[in-house]
Design an enzyme around this catalytic site. Sequence first.
Site: not given
Length: 239
Positions: A43, A190, A70
Amino acid sequence: MTKLSVNINKIATLRNARGHNRPDVLQVARDCERFGAQGITVHPRPDERHIRYQDVRDLKPLVTTEFNIEGNPTPDFIELVRAVRPEQVTLVPDAPDAITSNAGWDTIRHQEYLRGIVQEFKQMGCRVSIFLDPVEELVRAAATTGTDRIELYTEAYATGYHQDREAAVAPYREAAALAQQLGLGVNAGHDLDLDNLAFLHQQLPGLAEVSIGHALVCDALYLGLENTIQLYLRQLINN
């Protein structure tokens, strides 16, 4: 079996703390795959405080499983994806100064915008997933964008797990079922860890993939990376 994609951002954070190449992010990605991970997630953020854009370019020819990038589809991010062409792009609406992702997309408000971004990435040959809170109206709106999958943002589940895991997982179960009815694949990520992952997996039949980084890297400090990856994989076995 649900795939485990290891997010290696925290490895890059550790490397950047000293300004050298230890630990070696590229070698860690290779090792994660060798130890059983079925994907590598990164990410990159505009300030490059962990994964750098060049890391992403360097990782592409080395990742032999699934490469998942991401991020918020800013112009720089779009150009990076165009250059790298990962197997999957996960759209996350994080602000540049966000410590970590803290909300999913409002797919109703941003429906037209997302439709254009999804189409652009799919034309590059990438599967697209939209990071989403477990709200049925948002799932329905996501389905109109042309996305292939959604990634359920699981912080609320993780926060409520030890107090009442049935209540915590309920909206995720409903959102996942609806997404699958609408033809969408379902990912999740997450704050998933060795305590809460197996139950989520049991409650979401057809869960395609989980992306886990922070907890996995923390566990690896005590348990070792190979052992930790194997422990996470065991949580994803259908019992």
